[in-house]
Design an enzyme around this catalytic site. Structure first.
Site, PDB file in Angstrom:
ATOM      1  N   GLN A 182       0.825  -1.213   0.000  1.00 31.99           N
ATOM      2  CA  GLN A 182       0.000   0.000   0.000  1.00 31.99           C
ATOM      3  C   GLN A 182       0.860   1.263   0.000  1.00 31.99           C
ATOM      4  OE1 GLN A 182      -2.886  -1.803   3.326  1.00 31.99           O
ATOM      5  NE2 GLN A 182      -3.551   0.183   2.603  1.00 31.99           N
ATOM      6  N   HIS A 183       0.210   2.368  -0.321  1.00 29.71           N
ATOM      7  CA  HIS A 183       0.689   3.738  -0.057  1.00 29.71           C
ATOM      8  C   HIS A 183       1.813   4.280  -0.945  1.00 29.71           C
ATOM      9  CE1 HIS A 183      -1.522   3.267   3.697  1.00 29.71           C
ATOM     10  NE2 HIS A 183      -0.690   2.343   4.135  1.00 29.71           N
TER      11      HIS A 183
ATOM     12  N   ASP B 111      -2.257  -4.878  -0.387  1.00 30.29           N
ATOM     13  CA  ASP B 111      -1.941  -6.265   0.006  1.00 30.29           C
ATOM     14  C   ASP B 111      -2.743  -6.752   1.206  1.00 30.29           C
ATOM     15  OD1 ASP B 111      -0.478  -4.633   1.731  1.00 30.29           O
ATOM     16  OD2 ASP B 111       1.448  -5.555   1.289  1.00 30.29           O
TER      17      ASP B 111
HETATM   18  O1  LIG Z   1       1.591   0.168   4.960  1.00 31.07           O
HETATM   19  C1  LIG Z   1       1.032  -0.911   5.102  1.00 31.07           C
HETATM   20  C2  LIG Z   1      -0.374  -0.987   5.551  1.00 31.07           C
HETATM   21  O2  LIG Z   1      -0.933   0.267   5.833  1.00 31.07           O
HETATM   22  C3  LIG Z   1       1.805  -2.174   4.827  1.00 31.07           C
HETATM   23  O3  LIG Z   1       1.109  -3.303   5.246  1.00 31.07           O
HETATM   24  C4  LIG Z   1       2.171  -2.232   3.352  1.00 31.07           C
HETATM   25  O4  LIG Z   1       0.999  -2.515   2.604  1.00 31.07           O
HETATM   26  C5  LIG Z   1       3.292  -3.213   3.067  1.00 31.07           C
HETATM   27  O5  LIG Z   1       2.940  -4.521   3.276  1.00 31.07           O
HETATM   28  P1  LIG Z   1       3.919  -5.792   3.272  1.00 31.07           P
HETATM   29  O6  LIG Z   1       4.796  -5.698   2.079  1.00 31.07           O
HETATM   30  O7  LIG Z   1       4.637  -5.788   4.560  1.00 31.07           O
HETATM   31  O8  LIG Z   1       2.985  -6.965   3.167  1.00 31.07           O
END
Ligand SMILES: O=C(CO)[C@@H](O)[C@H](O)COP(=O)(O)O
Ligand SMILES: Nc1ncnc2c1ncn2[C@@H]1O[C@H](COP(=O)(O)OP(=O)(O)O)[C@@H](O)[C@H]1O
Length: 472
Positions: A71-72, A230
């Site tokens: 995300q983000h 994700d």
């Molecule tokens: O920033 C967040 C949720 O807000 C994280 O969960 C990212 O989405 C990265 O996820 P992973 O790569 O650790 O699964």
């Protein structure tokens, strides 16, 4: 057999699963590594995706595909659709000052938090795309001047898979849009006024699709799903229902549940995201999860399996040795500049086993704090489901009930984000109000008595770290 593909373009790697659209049975899979670092050229994700697709036997016989992604991340595009600068990822904390400024501009403190939570469901911290846009405008004005559109990692990959035919072909979904800081899960509308406040002018943004709408087509005509973030994809992959709390131990640690109404926590602890089914996904995220185990294993010079054995050979509570695992700064609590600490070193606790145990317990305690916040904001936890790479550790599985104070369910090891994306692809093909029902594999329950001392000693050590670390 009709096949669908799901992609997880996550922080450390890209994973592809190819499944039977009707039953969900796994047919083929592939993966490839992503580069290290908190800023990454999106071209590296594209290369990893191609490698993972090739390892999974290609897509020629695949009828639909969807992408789940970290995300983000801020992917900035110029007028011609070229990437302006490497993407800043969710775990890049350089925009912490920008996040604080944005909260101050809407009133500061509790009132600023309330204004943001009411507007977009979440209070921005350095992870959120909107804060990265402010950072770019302030620190790289020449790059900022070239930006015409902004999108997220999964939006960009979906766009490229569909032929990248122009900026107006960019698509996203509710789940990932809700992590930008300029889209409201409650109203389903962009808040381009907030984007403009952060960046100084407005930008083109992807069209937000419903859960099973077509985002584009591959050259062979196969539809692309809208994809999602994700965590929302993992919720779909494990088949999470209201009453389930999912704890994911990947690069990030996340605690989330599916909800029927949007969350708006003015403290910013719980992010009020949307999910991938038309519902909501309140979520707490830590910056430090599986990599705490990687770091502890590296410090001790052992493998991850040896780390687990060492951790399980030490007593619960590690005789008072506590690790506060803020190795990349921290997001929950919001301490982007924090560093980690080990408290309680004595001759007795100066052993590899104690350190291994303290690392596992510290990482889980931070997630248990997240679980408390979720429960305080109305989540119910009939079942706790443990997923992510870190859940492959036997020590994590066995120590989690002691820290959480309740049993945890561990589904068979798998790629639940990619599975959720594949299930979305099958939904796009089948149509209808609900995703297709896929049988979930067997989950193993890990039970054990809670050991309150573990969290009590962690809370005391965490307090010391917070005292010496300024908030953003
Ligand atoms: O920033 C967040 C949720 O807000 C994280 O969960 C990212 O989405 C990265 O996820 P992973 O790569 O650790 O699964
Ligand atoms: N057996 C294991 N024990 C502990 N950690 C593990 C194990 N297997 C994988 N991991 C960790 O899981 C992490 C990757 O998990 P994953 O969920 O794929 O992360 P991300 O989605 O953020 O890329 C890595 O840090 C890796 O070291």
């Amino acid at each position: 057999m009709t096949l669908v593909a799901g992609v997880d373009s996550s922080t450390q790697s890209c994973k592809v699963v190819i499944r039977d659209a009707e039953t969900g049975t796994l047919v083929r899979a592939g993966r490839a590594a992503h580069p290290d670092g908190t800023e990454v050229d999106p071209a590296a994700w594209w290369r990893a995706l191609q490698e993972a697709i090739a390892e999974a036997g290609g897509l020629d016989d695949v009828a639909a595909l969807a992408v789940g992604g970290q995300q983000h991340g801020m992917v900035c595009l110029d007028e011609a659709g070229a990437v302006v600068r490497p993407a800043l990822l969710w775990n890049d904390t350089r925009s912490a000052g920008a996040a604080a400024e944005l909260v101050d501009e809407l009133g500061g403190g509790e009132s600023g938090g309330r204004a943001w939570a009411d507007a977009v469901g979440s209070v921005p911290v350095a992870s959120f795309t909107i804060t990265k846009l402010r950072w770019l405008a302030r620190h790289e004005p020449e790059n900022a001047a070239r930006v015409v559109a902004v999108c997220l990692p999964h939006d960009w990959l979906t766009w490229r898979l569909g032929g990248a035919s122009g900026l107006d072909a960019l698509r996203t979904d509710r789940g990932d849009a809700s992590g930008t800081g300029y889209w409201s899960p409650a109203t389903g509308e962009y808040r381009l006024d907030l984007l403009e406040r952060a960046f100084g002018r407005t930008l083109a943004v992807p069209t937000v699709l419903g859960p099973a709408e077509v985002a584009g087509r591959r050259p062979n005509g196969a539809p692309l799903g809208p994809g999602t973030g994700d965590n929302a994809a993992a919720a779909l992959g494990v088949g999470a229902l209201p009453g389930d709390v999912v704890v994911s131990i990947g690069t990030s640690g996340t605690v989330f549940s599916v909800a029927d109404s949007p969350a708006a926590d003015p403290s910013g602890t719980v992010a009020g995201f949307a999910d991938a089914t038309g519902r909501f996904l309140p979520l707490v995220c830590t910056l430090n999860a599986a990599r705490v185990l990687d770091a502890a294993a590296a410090m001790l010079g052992v493998s991850l399996d040896e780390l687990a054995k060492l951790a399980l050979s030490a007593p619960a509570g590690a005789d008072g040795l506590v690790m506060v695992p803020y190795l990349e700064g921290e997001r929950t609590p919001n301490r982007p500049l924090a560093t980690g600490a080990v408290h309680g070193l004595t001759l007795r606790t100066s052993t590899p086993a104690h350190l291994a145990r303290a690392a596992v317990e510290g990482m889980l305690c931070a997630l248990a704090d997240g679980l408390d916040a979720m429960l305080a904001h109305g989540a119910t936890a009939n079942r706790i489901i443990l997923v992510g790479g870190g859940a492959r550790s036997e020590a994590v599985r066995r120590i989690a009930p002691e820290v959480f104070g309740c049993p945890v369910l561990v589904p068979e090891p798998g790629e639940y984000v990619a599975d959720g994306a594949a299930r979305q692809a099958a939904w796009v093909l089948a149509g209808g109000e609900q995703p297709p029902t896929w049988s979930t594999g067997r989950a193993q329950e890990y039970a054990g008595d809670g050991v309150p001392r573990i969290r009590e000693q962690y809370a005391a050590a965490r307090g010391l770290v917070l005292d010496r670390t300024a908030a953003a």
